[in-house]
Motif scaffolding. Sequence first.
Motif, PDB file in Angstrom:
ATOM      1  N   ASP A 118      39.259   8.041 -10.712  1.00 37.75           N
ATOM      2  CA  ASP A 118      39.153   8.908  -9.373  1.00 37.75           C
ATOM      3  C   ASP A 118      37.996   9.734  -9.483  1.00 37.75           C
ATOM      4  O   ASP A 118      37.876  10.718  -8.517  1.00 37.75           O
ATOM      5  CB  ASP A 118      40.465   9.816  -9.331  1.00 37.75           C
ATOM      6  CG  ASP A 118      41.739   9.150  -9.312  1.00 37.75           C
ATOM      7  OD1 ASP A 118      41.525   7.876  -8.604  1.00 37.75           O
ATOM      8  OD2 ASP A 118      42.739   9.158  -9.645  1.00 37.75           O
ATOM      9  N   GLY A 119      36.980   9.654 -10.137  1.00 40.38           N
ATOM     10  CA  GLY A 119      35.859  10.463 -10.243  1.00 40.38           C
ATOM     11  C   GLY A 119      34.911   9.757  -9.762  1.00 40.38           C
ATOM     12  O   GLY A 119      34.783   8.703  -9.229  1.00 40.38           O
ATOM     13  N   PRO A 120      33.704  10.739  -9.407  1.00 42.18           N
ATOM     14  CA  PRO A 120      32.525  10.211  -8.898  1.00 42.18           C
ATOM     15  C   PRO A 120      31.753   8.996  -9.402  1.00 42.18           C
ATOM     16  O   PRO A 120      30.793   8.216  -8.754  1.00 42.18           O
ATOM     17  CB  PRO A 120      31.627  11.411  -8.886  1.00 42.18           C
ATOM     18  CG  PRO A 120      31.761  12.041 -10.014  1.00 42.18           C
ATOM     19  CD  PRO A 120      33.513  12.124 -10.121  1.00 42.18           C
ATOM     20  N   ARG A 121      31.991   8.571 -10.841  1.00 37.50           N
ATOM     21  CA  ARG A 121      31.271   7.758 -11.462  1.00 37.50           C
ATOM     22  C   ARG A 121      31.958   6.308 -11.003  1.00 37.50           C
ATOM     23  O   ARG A 121      31.111   5.334 -11.416  1.00 37.50           O
ATOM     24  CB  ARG A 121      31.046   8.053 -12.938  1.00 37.50           C
ATOM     25  CG  ARG A 121      32.630   7.788 -13.943  1.00 37.50           C
ATOM     26  CD  ARG A 121      32.114   8.027 -15.202  1.00 37.50           C
ATOM     27  NE  ARG A 121      31.832   9.293 -15.676  1.00 37.50           N
ATOM     28  CZ  ARG A 121      30.450   9.626 -16.039  1.00 37.50           C
ATOM     29  NH1 ARG A 121      29.573   8.992 -15.834  1.00 37.50           N
ATOM     30  NH2 ARG A 121      30.435  10.929 -16.239  1.00 37.50           N
ATOM     31  N   SER A 122      33.082   6.029 -10.757  1.00 37.66           N
ATOM     32  CA  SER A 122      33.859   4.869 -10.430  1.00 37.66           C
ATOM     33  C   SER A 122      33.160   4.048  -9.081  1.00 37.66           C
ATOM     34  O   SER A 122      33.254   5.010  -7.958  1.00 37.66           O
ATOM     35  CB  SER A 122      35.231   5.287 -10.148  1.00 37.66           C
ATOM     36  OG  SER A 122      36.008   3.941  -9.616  1.00 37.66           O
ATOM     37  N   VAL A 123      32.835   3.092  -9.150  1.00 38.22           N
ATOM     38  CA  VAL A 123      32.248   2.512  -8.098  1.00 38.22           C
ATOM     39  C   VAL A 123      33.097   0.910  -7.910  1.00 38.22           C
ATOM     40  O   VAL A 123      32.585   0.084  -7.094  1.00 38.22           O
ATOM     41  CB  VAL A 123      30.813   1.809  -7.951  1.00 38.22           C
ATOM     42  CG1 VAL A 123      29.742   3.320  -8.403  1.00 38.22           C
ATOM     43  CG2 VAL A 123      30.602   1.043  -9.386  1.00 38.22           C
ATOM     44  N   VAL A 124      34.182   1.196  -7.950  1.00 44.46           N
ATOM     45  CA  VAL A 124      35.274  -0.149  -7.866  1.00 44.46           C
ATOM     46  C   VAL A 124      35.620  -0.345  -6.607  1.00 44.46           C
ATOM     47  O   VAL A 124      35.569  -1.544  -6.246  1.00 44.46           O
ATOM     48  CB  VAL A 124      36.546   0.014  -8.758  1.00 44.46           C
ATOM     49  CG1 VAL A 124      36.378   0.198 -10.423  1.00 44.46           C
ATOM     50  CG2 VAL A 124      37.431   1.243  -8.075  1.00 44.46           C
ATOM     51  N   LEU A 125      35.390   0.599  -5.348  1.00 47.77           N
ATOM     52  CA  LEU A 125      35.849   0.245  -4.260  1.00 47.77           C
ATOM     53  C   LEU A 125      34.476  -0.669  -3.683  1.00 47.77           C
ATOM     54  O   LEU A 125      34.570  -1.370  -2.692  1.00 47.77           O
ATOM     55  CB  LEU A 125      36.155   1.422  -3.523  1.00 47.77           C
ATOM     56  CG  LEU A 125      37.476   2.078  -3.633  1.00 47.77           C
ATOM     57  CD1 LEU A 125      37.689   3.218  -2.930  1.00 47.77           C
ATOM     58  CD2 LEU A 125      38.569   0.882  -3.846  1.00 47.77           C
ATOM     59  N   ARG A 126      33.351   0.029  -4.061  1.00 44.98           N
ATOM     60  CA  ARG A 126      32.127  -0.620  -3.597  1.00 44.98           C
ATOM     61  C   ARG A 126      31.939  -2.157  -3.938  1.00 44.98           C
ATOM     62  O   ARG A 126      31.697  -3.176  -3.376  1.00 44.98           O
ATOM     63  CB  ARG A 126      30.663  -0.069  -4.083  1.00 44.98           C
ATOM     64  CG  ARG A 126      29.724  -0.726  -3.503  1.00 44.98           C
ATOM     65  CD  ARG A 126      28.375   0.311  -3.930  1.00 44.98           C
ATOM     66  NE  ARG A 126      28.387   1.457  -3.439  1.00 44.98           N
ATOM     67  CZ  ARG A 126      27.293   1.863  -2.518  1.00 44.98           C
ATOM     68  NH1 ARG A 126      26.663   0.814  -1.665  1.00 44.98           N
ATOM     69  NH2 ARG A 126      27.233   3.167  -1.850  1.00 44.98           N
ATOM     70  N   GLN A 127      32.379  -2.577  -5.174  1.00 43.56           N
ATOM     71  CA  GLN A 127      32.505  -3.717  -5.992  1.00 43.56           C
ATOM     72  C   GLN A 127      33.251  -4.555  -4.995  1.00 43.56           C
ATOM     73  O   GLN A 127      33.189  -5.785  -4.709  1.00 43.56           O
ATOM     74  CB  GLN A 127      33.191  -3.765  -7.359  1.00 43.56           C
ATOM     75  CG  GLN A 127      31.913  -3.172  -8.426  1.00 43.56           C
ATOM     76  CD  GLN A 127      32.777  -3.036  -9.791  1.00 43.56           C
ATOM     77  OE1 GLN A 127      33.357  -2.247 -10.017  1.00 43.56           O
ATOM     78  NE2 GLN A 127      32.706  -4.229 -10.627  1.00 43.56           N
ATOM     79  N   ALA A 128      34.499  -4.088  -4.680  1.00 45.23           N
ATOM     80  CA  ALA A 128      35.408  -4.775  -3.956  1.00 45.23           C
ATOM     81  C   ALA A 128      35.004  -4.969  -2.646  1.00 45.23           C
ATOM     82  O   ALA A 128      35.039  -6.136  -2.040  1.00 45.23           O
ATOM     83  CB  ALA A 128      36.884  -4.141  -3.803  1.00 45.23           C
ATOM     84  N   GLU A 129      34.162  -4.238  -1.847  1.00 47.37           N
ATOM     85  CA  GLU A 129      33.711  -4.283  -0.656  1.00 47.37           C
ATOM     86  C   GLU A 129      32.618  -5.351  -0.549  1.00 47.37           C
ATOM     87  O   GLU A 129      32.887  -6.219   0.116  1.00 47.37           O
ATOM     88  CB  GLU A 129      33.296  -3.126   0.056  1.00 47.37           C
ATOM     89  CG  GLU A 129      32.676  -3.466   1.201  1.00 47.37           C
ATOM     90  CD  GLU A 129      32.288  -2.055   2.172  1.00 47.37           C
ATOM     91  OE1 GLU A 129      32.704  -1.139   1.661  1.00 47.37           O
ATOM     92  OE2 GLU A 129      31.602  -1.992   3.059  1.00 47.37           O
TER      93      GLU A 129
END
Lengths: 335, 335, 335
Positions: free
Chosen positions: C304-315
């Motif tokens: 849930d923090g700012p370092r997570s880019v998992v949604l960008r990966q998914a997109e």
Amino acid sequence: MKDFLDLAALEPERVRELVARARQFEHTPHPDALAGKVIALLFMNPSLRTLASMQSGIARLGGSSFVITPGQGTWAFETRPGVVMDGDRAEHVREALPVLARYADAIGIRAFADGVDLDADVAETTFNAIAGPCPKPVINLESAMNHPCQALADFKTLDDLEVPADGRFVLTWAWHPRALPLAVPSATVQMAALRGMDVTVLRPDGFDLPDAVMARARSIAEKTGGRVDVTDDRRAALDGAHVVYAKSWGSTKNYGDTATDMQLRDKLRDWCVAESWFANTRDARFMHCLPVRRNVVVADEVLDGPRSVVLRQAENRMWGQMAVLDRLLNEDETR
Amino acid sequence: MKDFLDLAALEPERVRELVARARQFEHTPHPDALAGKVIALLFMNPSLRTLASMQSGIARLGGSSFVITPGQGTWAFETRPGVVMDGDRAEHVREALPVLARYADAIGIRAFADGVDLDADVAETTFNAIAGPCPKPVINLESAMNHPCQALADFKTLDDLEVPADGRFVLTWAWHPRALPLAVPSATVQMAALRGMDVTVLRPDGFDLPDAVMARARSIAEKTGGRVDVTDDRRAALDGAHVVYAKSWGSTKNYGDTATDMQLRDKLRDWCVAESWFANTRDARFMHCLPVRRNVVVADEVLDGPRSVVLRQAENRMWGQMAVLDRLLNEDETR
Amino acid sequence: MKDFLDLAALEPERVRELVARARQFEHTPHPDALAGKVIALLFMNPSLRTLASMQSGIARLGGSSFVITPGQGTWAFETRPGVVMDGDRAEHVREALPVLARYADAIGIRAFADGVDLDADVAETTFNAIAGPCPKPVINLESAMNHPCQALADFKTLDDLEVPADGRFVLTWAWHPRALPLAVPSATVQMAALRGMDVTVLRPDGFDLPDAVMARARSIAEKTGGRVDVTDDRRAALDGAHVVYAKSWGSTKNYGDTATDMQLRDKLRDWCVAESWFANTRDARFMHCLPVRRNVVVADEVLDGPRSVVLRQAENRMWGQMAVLDRLLNEDETR
């Protein structure tokens, strides 16, 4: 509109605009209204009308859709916050919904009541847990206590049939072999109140709609000039009715207690709407959201007779939802 | 055409028009032929080719489709008239079909035989119960005793390959671990008779096709100049054949009696089409509707060899169905 | 490109072209790029992102798709050559795939590892058996040891975020209640090597990636100026990292031996990525392919923090796959 979660939250004028837009779609093809748009349809529970009418309506407006069914083709979702996910749920809605939102311009979500804790279901805990993390417009395709697409279709149906805005609307409980969700009756009583009707909820003892639902319906009726009553007196309720809307639902007195609910309903098999019910009505229309159990909830003679408008209701699901999608995706104010 | 339920009910000339239209779609894109149309696909039974070819063909003509699978994403349907629906079936086809018809311009329906009562299945009791309440054009995607889309694809395949219209067509039973429906063999024998062919049904004792099916095939053959025979003499049947069409089906002598059917078929494992079967044919083509069990119904050597045309048959499913949809939805006479 | 089976088989320049094309689709609608094209999506295993992103991406380019799910709506497929099909598998991939290819312009296939024989899975025996008989372009939507669509999305994500091409990339094993496939970690280590990164695989004893996978990653790194290391020293691995990519996978030392794998992982519950892991990184990004088990594979605080880019990966799954389909279906060299 940012979302379409609750018909009764809209001003009556806004609902009438949606009905008018639905009617435009009904009468003239608009093959480009959703051109380039993709709508995700997330079904946590089974569906016929909703699945079919959403897909068909979106296609008719030139849009595209895809269907996600957790537990069937897709793994089950976790909805609880903060949980250690070492059980059988492979993905949290806090990822699943934002991900779907990256692929879609709007998301339709169906998530029924858990049926355990009435307060939690009245608070829409599960639906909100799913829809909450979604940054795109959400359409409620039936939640624990709401079914705004059905309510909009029913509102349009009443208009189509020129049922007087202040006419007598009877929502009657009916027998069914098991406890069904409260979504449709709750949405229906509020929809009829919003239309300004004289609403009577006819139900046996133990089957009151939740207090919060009734209180809200009454507060809506106050503004619209309608009225909301409750009774178990079938004769009095039906007298002079313009509309008899049948629906079965589970006992709220024994919410989540299947055994007691079954005991209670065992004696209520005569709550099957028959032609005789209509003797003192104003030749009332018969409404039901479908699916309906024939000769359980309603007798063949009623369902197959001229007073039944259930197919028109079902068809209006499509036109209404098309209007909703159009408003969600084509208005300037959309987020 | 109002519906497409039975290829053999059409005049041969009408079938040839469908084949000609199918060929137009095969050779030239027609991306607008179904523009604005939505087709419902109702699958009471599993599918691969039918599901894929319908969806792809509709898309190629610019139309849209949606899929309903009762018992999987959608609840199970009741088909019996007048029943008290207090069991596990949540919706009657008398609502479900008219509702789908409100959302769709045509409906494709797959509903296999019940496999209990041969007379009921020959009378298409279940399919008719489902399709009957549908006010929009219906396409039979396989019923108890028919598979007109397969029959049309096979008719086109025979034409594509320039198999003589009066050539020798052998429909042979084949072994399979369990009793399969009679739909494809019944449709096939009538299709070949309609094409005017010299048809032989080669089957072991106990596996006759239903009398009504054979009588109809013979009556069609009388009009088209064809012939329909039955035998269990493999050598005689295959002698001079242009086409060997393999298919397994259940025993009609012991219809619905699984144990006796199994006993009967236990001794028939040598009914697996092998290359040796073709020695005295006119270098016959091998046909099968698929899915086919390799080395059970037919040996790898045949299926992988040059006489197999099963992929062409499968491809023609798509072109034929596109022609059917075009005729159903774009002709002046459509209802 | 004829197929898209393996990102690491492409030259880095070719991958950059795909990323550039993906970016064009991300920033400008191309509603006609796949006009008239139909893509079959064959899912032998469950899916959320892949199903949704493929369908949405295809629709955004004006194409159509249909979904086939053997064992659910469609019968199960046989993949073994030469087998006598008298069991429960009703259709062989040697028919199923060529048939689907007749209906589709390209086919996406998901088929996970069998999880029994590591060598067979490294050799992609099952995926190749399915994809082999397909004469149309095939897109690997995850196989036993590969997930090129994920790898392409991750490559684009690293570019989007301007992570230095020679930056430190840590792929870390994480705890999970059961043994997961090796597809994503195998594709990831090769993708990072292809991008020229300084790659460290951080895993506990018994959880090495297959030798063939590591050898190939090292050989790719040699050409791109990257490096590939393995360690179980968490502190050393994370020191100076630009990226921490978490993923759980099954033990290769005890491949297919569930009991021993469970014993081994029982002691490894502290392999859950927490904020403390990032203390000595270069404020590293957190990556995961999803679905991810919260507080099992990674703590809420990280996800849930700012370092997570998992949604960008998914997109980026969607934009990348759109580029792949465009290259497969619109290049001159396509077969």
